[in-house]
Design an enzyme around this catalytic site. Sequence first.
Site, mmCIF file in Angstrom:
data_model
loop_
_atom_site.group_PDB
_atom_site.id
_atom_site.type_symbol
_atom_site.label_atom_id
_atom_site.label_comp_id
_atom_site.label_asym_id
_atom_site.label_seq_id
_atom_site.Cartn_x
_atom_site.Cartn_y
_atom_site.Cartn_z
ATOM 1 N N THR A 89 37.897 34.970 40.184
ATOM 2 C CA THR A 89 38.670 35.367 38.753
ATOM 3 C C THR A 89 40.141 35.483 39.055
ATOM 4 O OG1 THR A 89 36.800 36.097 38.096
ATOM 5 C CG2 THR A 89 38.730 36.559 36.547
ATOM 6 N N HIS B 68 33.110 39.538 29.910
ATOM 7 C CA HIS B 68 34.075 38.498 30.785
ATOM 8 C C HIS B 68 34.170 37.359 30.210
ATOM 9 C CE1 HIS B 68 35.515 36.915 34.549
ATOM 10 N NE2 HIS B 68 34.534 37.244 35.359
HETATM 11 N N1 CP Z 1 32.353 35.307 38.546
HETATM 12 C C1 CP Z 1 33.319 36.216 38.872
HETATM 13 O O1 CP Z 1 33.904 37.053 38.069
HETATM 14 O O2 CP Z 1 33.753 36.389 40.252
HETATM 15 P P1 CP Z 1 34.532 37.253 40.864
HETATM 16 O O3 CP Z 1 34.108 38.732 40.740
HETATM 17 O O4 CP Z 1 34.816 36.852 42.505
HETATM 18 O O5 CP Z 1 36.205 37.048 40.201
#
Ligand code: CP
Length: 307
Positions: free
Chosen positions: A52, A129
């Site tokens: 992200t 998210h």
């Molecule tokens: N999918 C996702 O949020 O990955 P990260 O935690 O690496 O940002």
Amino acid sequence: MRSVIDVPDLTLGELDRLMDTAEDIIARPDQYSELCHGKKLATLFFEPSTRTRLSFEAAMYELGGHVLSVTGAGTSSAAKGESVADTAKTVSCYADIIAMRHPKEGAALVAANNASVPVINAGDGGHCHPTQTLADLLTIRREKGRLDHLTVGLCGDLKFGRTVHSLITAMSRYEGLQFVLISPDELKIPGYVEKDCLKKKDIPYTQTTSLEQVIGDLDILYMTRVQRERFFNEEDYLRLKDSYILTPEKMKKGRPDLCVMHPLPRVNEISVAVDDDPRACYFKQVLNGKYMRMALILMLLKEAGRI
Ligand code: CP
């Protein structure tokens, strides 16, 4: 000031336009390479991230802009007790737009209520998210050619997996969707997602503990990691962490056009031997996330009159 904290902050029309913009960025990247010239994105990440944060930063660089970054609560004045509200007011003095990840549910909303620039929620605790959902929607649209009339299986930690909550919220707005929720009893989706989203909109869904029994019915299989960081008890995590492991053997029961997704990072949920299966789409999701974040940054900066 328009911010994006949860999926319902974006209308269906806006989701479509963001996906169309992402497709245009993929087709004509040169047309976008200077649109954010001189503008700054602040990435405030108070929780670990690879995809992200780096995809937001790559997105801003590919739009010709700059990035200011806080990684980890220990490296900013949050470690001295500064509030999220004061951090948001402060960073608004330096940046044109903020992407924030925080371990506490609701932190991004507090930031948005206090910032004078747009705030994008890059994950708040076990809540939601939304930009992962943007990546997921583009991936599904590209792989299946549509976002409606699909049977979507979500498997793993549906309780703490914020990407699951956001994806159900987003996809429940499309016609003809049905969900198959695959989890241990302890990790079922939260009551508020079931009540406020699935039951309220009368969306068909089933709940099961068996991936093998349902994999053959699915258009999409969305695997998730058991979220160790949200457990109160390490024993429970150790007991549940390997509840589901997708292997080539299990993939034999899936449809030829099954689309296997995972927000990543994975631990054991998908055997690396599945990666070479053409139905494995999780690294395409990673790339699609960058294009959707480019589209979102552009939309919010335009609305804020900053580009
Ligand atoms: N999918 C996702 O949020 O990955 P990260 O935690 O690496 O940002």
